[in-house]
Design a protein around this motif. Structure first.
Motif, PDB file in Angstrom:
ATOM      1  N   GLY A  48       0.832  -1.195   0.000  1.00  0.00           N
ATOM      2  CA  GLY A  48       0.000   0.000   0.000  1.00  0.00           C
ATOM      3  C   GLY A  48       0.866   1.244   0.000  1.00  0.00           C
ATOM      4  O   GLY A  48       1.820   1.343   0.772  1.00  0.00           O
ATOM      5  N   THR A  49       0.569   2.179  -0.892  1.00  0.00           N
ATOM      6  CA  THR A  49       1.350   3.411  -0.984  1.00  0.00           C
ATOM      7  C   THR A  49       0.554   4.630  -0.521  1.00  0.00           C
ATOM      8  O   THR A  49       1.122   5.703  -0.327  1.00  0.00           O
ATOM      9  N   PHE A  50      -0.754   4.471  -0.339  1.00  0.00           N
ATOM     10  CA  PHE A  50      -1.629   5.571   0.061  1.00  0.00           C
ATOM     11  C   PHE A  50      -2.897   4.947   0.627  1.00  0.00           C
ATOM     12  O   PHE A  50      -3.242   3.807   0.282  1.00  0.00           O
ATOM     13  N   THR A  51      -3.583   5.662   1.509  1.00  0.00           N
ATOM     14  CA  THR A  51      -4.782   5.112   2.146  1.00  0.00           C
ATOM     15  C   THR A  51      -5.927   6.112   2.086  1.00  0.00           C
ATOM     16  O   THR A  51      -5.722   7.319   2.196  1.00  0.00           O
ATOM     17  N   ILE A  52      -7.139   5.564   1.904  1.00  0.00           N
ATOM     18  CA  ILE A  52      -8.363   6.369   1.976  1.00  0.00           C
ATOM     19  C   ILE A  52      -9.232   5.806   3.093  1.00  0.00           C
ATOM     20  O   ILE A  52      -9.473   4.596   3.156  1.00  0.00           O
ATOM     21  N   SER A  53      -9.687   6.675   3.975  1.00  0.00           N
ATOM     22  CA  SER A  53     -10.557   6.277   5.081  1.00  0.00           C
ATOM     23  C   SER A  53     -11.858   7.060   4.982  1.00  0.00           C
ATOM     24  O   SER A  53     -11.841   8.281   4.837  1.00  0.00           O
ATOM     25  N   ASN A  54     -12.976   6.352   5.050  1.00  0.00           N
ATOM     26  CA  ASN A  54     -14.285   7.004   4.905  1.00  0.00           C
ATOM     27  C   ASN A  54     -15.065   6.947   6.212  1.00  0.00           C
ATOM     28  O   ASN A  54     -15.877   6.046   6.434  1.00  0.00           O
ATOM     29  N   GLY A  55     -14.821   7.923   7.081  1.00  0.00           N
ATOM     30  CA  GLY A  55     -15.575   7.993   8.331  1.00  0.00           C
ATOM     31  C   GLY A  55     -16.988   8.480   8.132  1.00  0.00           C
ATOM     32  O   GLY A  55     -17.822   8.404   9.038  1.00  0.00           O
ATOM     33  N   GLY A  56     -17.279   8.973   6.922  1.00  0.00           N
ATOM     34  CA  GLY A  56     -18.618   9.477   6.646  1.00  0.00           C
ATOM     35  C   GLY A  56     -19.690   8.417   6.720  1.00  0.00           C
ATOM     36  O   GLY A  56     -20.859   8.727   6.977  1.00  0.00           O
ATOM     37  N   VAL A  57     -19.329   7.148   6.490  1.00  0.00           N
ATOM     38  CA  VAL A  57     -20.335   6.085   6.548  1.00  0.00           C
ATOM     39  C   VAL A  57     -20.881   5.920   7.958  1.00  0.00           C
ATOM     40  O   VAL A  57     -21.957   5.355   8.157  1.00  0.00           O
ATOM     41  N   PHE A  58     -20.143   6.427   8.966  1.00  0.00           N
ATOM     42  CA  PHE A  58     -20.605   6.373  10.344  1.00  0.00           C
ATOM     43  C   PHE A  58     -21.163   7.715  10.815  1.00  0.00           C
ATOM     44  O   PHE A  58     -21.526   7.858  11.979  1.00  0.00           O
ATOM     45  N   GLY A  59     -21.171   8.711   9.909  1.00  0.00           N
ATOM     46  CA  GLY A  59     -21.731  10.012  10.256  1.00  0.00           C
ATOM     47  C   GLY A  59     -20.721  11.051  10.665  1.00  0.00           C
ATOM     48  O   GLY A  59     -21.103  12.154  11.084  1.00  0.00           O
ATOM     49  N   SER A  60     -19.423  10.741  10.548  1.00  0.00           N
ATOM     50  CA  SER A  60     -18.400  11.709  10.952  1.00  0.00           C
ATOM     51  C   SER A  60     -18.411  12.916  10.028  1.00  0.00           C
ATOM     52  O   SER A  60     -18.347  12.785   8.801  1.00  0.00           O
ATOM     53  N   LEU A  61     -18.462  14.125  10.610  1.00  0.00           N
ATOM     54  CA  LEU A  61     -18.472  15.350   9.820  1.00  0.00           C
ATOM     55  C   LEU A  61     -17.055  15.819   9.510  1.00  0.00           C
ATOM     56  O   LEU A  61     -16.783  16.336   8.428  1.00  0.00           O
ATOM     57  N   MET A  62     -16.139  15.614  10.455  1.00  0.00           N
ATOM     58  CA  MET A  62     -14.756  16.039  10.249  1.00  0.00           C
ATOM     59  C   MET A  62     -13.854  15.278  11.210  1.00  0.00           C
ATOM     60  O   MET A  62     -14.240  15.021  12.358  1.00  0.00           O
ATOM     61  N   SER A  63     -12.665  14.900  10.749  1.00  0.00           N
ATOM     62  CA  SER A  63     -11.721  14.192  11.599  1.00  0.00           C
ATOM     63  C   SER A  63     -10.314  14.401  11.070  1.00  0.00           C
ATOM     64  O   SER A  63     -10.122  14.942   9.974  1.00  0.00           O
ATOM     65  N   THR A  64      -9.324  13.986  11.850  1.00  0.00           N
ATOM     66  CA  THR A  64      -7.926  14.025  11.418  1.00  0.00           C
ATOM     67  C   THR A  64      -7.426  12.590  11.350  1.00  0.00           C
ATOM     68  O   THR A  64      -7.014  12.033  12.367  1.00  0.00           O
TER      69      THR A  64
END
Length: 414
Positions: free
Chosen positions: A328-344
C-alpha cells in the motif's frame, strides 16, 4: 502419521496465537474441514484438514504462541474416530486463567465479584468459549452462535448477541445487568490485531511530523452523475456505482502529479513508488483493517467497486489474507459512513499520507453571489511533514477536490 503445521507467515509477522480449536483429539474430520484459527498481528488464519482422517494429538493449545510453520497437531489420514466428539473433553486443553487486573482499578473497594458460570454446563463448547464464559459470566447457551451449525465461537462471546428468549443469570439466579440500578462490568483481553493497531497508531502519532489540511468539496456534480447512470452501470457491470470508485480514481491521478505523496520513508531514504496501491480502511468486528487495491491506475471504476465490495465482505467475515493487506502506498478512510463530519485521520506507516472522507451534508454556500443549498463534504489529508511540504499537500488535496467536482476532467486527462 502426518503433521499439522501453522501457516508460513510473511517476514512482517513474527508469530501468532491459537485462538480456537474447532476439533478435539480423536475427532474424525473431512478434507478441508476447519481445524483451528490462528490470530496474527494482521489477520486471522485458518488451519484446515489436509485429508479425511483423525486429529490424533493437539500439540498447541488455545492461547499458545506459535511460530511460522510450527507443529500444532498430529493427524492420521484415513483413520476413523468420533465424528461428533465434544469440543472440550480434556480439562488441560485450555486451563482457565484469572483475568488480569489493572493497577488502581481491579482492586476498587466494594467491587462485586464477577458472575460465575458453571464450567460443567458447557462441556460441548470450545476451550476458548469456556474461558470467555468464566471471565464474562455470560452463558454461551444464551448467545447467538455464528459458527458451524450455530456453534458459539470466541468472537461471539467477545461481543455477544443474546437470543430472544435468553436471560443471563448469576449463581444466585439474578440477571447480571438487567436489574434496575445495577452497574455491570465486562473484562475481555485485547486481541492481537487490536493490540497491533493500537501500537501502529501510537507509533504514527509519536514518530512522524503529522499535520492535517482540510478542504471541502461540492458533491452535487458527482451525485447527479451517479443518479443518471447508476442503473445502467449496475446492469452493465453487475455492481453498484458508489462514490469510493471516483475518489480512488481522483486520488490515483493526484498521486501521479505529486509523487512525494505516493512515496514512503525507509530510514534516511525516500522511496518513490512507480505504482499505485491504495488501501481502503475498513472497520470489522476484529478491528480496523486496511485491504489494498493493487495498481489502481489500471483499474476501471467497475473493477474498483467490485474489488472493494469483495474485500469488505472478506473483512467482515475475518477472511482477509495477508496478501490482501500487505503493501500500500496511500490510504483512503471514509468515516462518513458512520456520520463523521470532520476528523484528522492517522497515518498508516510507512505511508506518508492518508485521505479522510466524511459525511455529506446540505449546507448554504455562496455561488456567484447567491446563496444555494448544496451537498458538501469535508476532506482531510493527514501527511508526514518530514516528507511532504505544506504546499504539495494543499495542492494535492485541491486536485482531488477539482476532479471530484468536475469528473469530466478525469475523462479528458486535464
Amino acid at each position: 502419521m502426518a503433521e499439522i503445521k501453522a501457516p508460513v507467515f510473511p517476514e512482517s509477522v513474527a508469530d501468532g496465537t491459537i485462538v480456537e480449536w474447532h476439533v478435539t483429539e480423536g475427532q474424525q474430520v473431512n478434507r478441508d474441514d476447519l481445524l483451528a484459527e490462528i490470530e496474527t498481528d494482521k489477520v486471522v488464519l485458518e488451519v484446515v484438514a489436509p485429508d479425511n482422517g483423525v486429529v490424533t494429538k493437539i500439540v498447541k493449545q488455545v492461547d499458545d504462541t506459535v511460530l511460522s510453520d510450527e507443529l500444532i497437531a498430529e493427524f492420521e489420514a484415513g483413520a476413523t474416530g468420533s465424528a461428533d466428539a465434544p469440543a472440550a473433553d480434556k480439562e488441560d486443553t485450555a486451563a482457565p486463567e484469572e483475568a488480569p487486573k489493572q493497577a488502581g482499578y481491579g482492586d476498587l473497594p466494594g467491587r462485586p465479584p464477577a458472575p460465575h458460570v458453571e464450567e460443567k454446563d458447557h462441556k460441548d463448547q470450545s476451550p476458548a468459549v469456556r474461558k470467555a464464559a468464566k471471565e464474562s459470566g455470560v452463558d454461551p447457551k444464551d448467545v447467538e452462535g455464528s459458527g458451524r451449525g450455530g456453534r458459539v465461537t470466541k468472537t461471539d462471546m467477545a461481543s455477544p448477541t443474546l437470543k430472544a428468549d435468553s436471560s443471563i443469570k448469576t449463581d444466585s439466579g439474578q440477571p447480571v445487568a438487567e436489574s434496575v440500578g445495577e452497574r455491570s462490568e465486562k473484562r475481555v483481553p485485547m486481541t492481537r490485531l487490536r493490540k497491533r493497531v493500537a501500537e501502529r497508531l501510537l507509533s504514527a502519532s509519536q514518530d512522524t511530523a503529522m499535520l492535517t489540511t482540510f478542504n471541502e468539496v461540492n458533491m452535487k456534480p458527482l451525485m447527479d452523475l451517479r443518479a443518471q447512470y447508476k442503473d445502467r452501470f449496475e446492469k452493465r457491470h453487475g455492481v453498484r456505482l458508489g462514490f469510493m470508485s471516483l475518489f480512488v480514481r481522483a486520488a490515483t491521478e493526484a498521486l501521479k502529479r505529486f509523487p512525494a505523496v505516493n512515496a514512503s520513508l525507509d530510514g534516511d531514504d525516500i522511496v518513490y513508488h512507480g505504482y499505485y496501491d491504495i488501501g481502503v480502511a475498513v472497520s470489522s468486528d476484529r478491528g480496523l483493517v486496511v485491504p489494498v487495491l493493487r495498481d489502481t491506475d489500471r483499474m476501471s471504476m467497475a473493477d474498483v467497486e467490485s474489488r472493494i465490495r469483495e474485500l469488505g465482505g472478506l473483512a467482515q467475515k475475518g477472511k482477509l489474507g495477508l496478501e490482501d493487506m500487505t503493501g500500500g502506498t496511500f490510504t483512503i478512510s471514509n468515516g462518513g459512513v458512520f456520520g463523521s463530519l470532520m476528523s484528522t485521520p492517522i497515518l498508516n506507516p510507512p505511508q506518508t499520507a492518508i485521505l479522510g472522507m466524511h459525511a455529506i451534508n446540505d449546507r448554504p454556500m455562496a455561488v456567484n453571489g447567491k446563496v444555494e443549498i448544496l451537498p458538501m463534504m469535508y476532506l482531510a489529508l493527514s501527511y508526514d511533514h518530514r516528507m511532504i511540504d505544506g504546499k504539495e499537500a494543499v495542492q494535492f488535496l485541491v486536485t482531488i477536490k477539482e476532479l471530484v467536482e468536475d469528473p469530466s476532467l478525469l475523462l479528458l486527462d486535464l
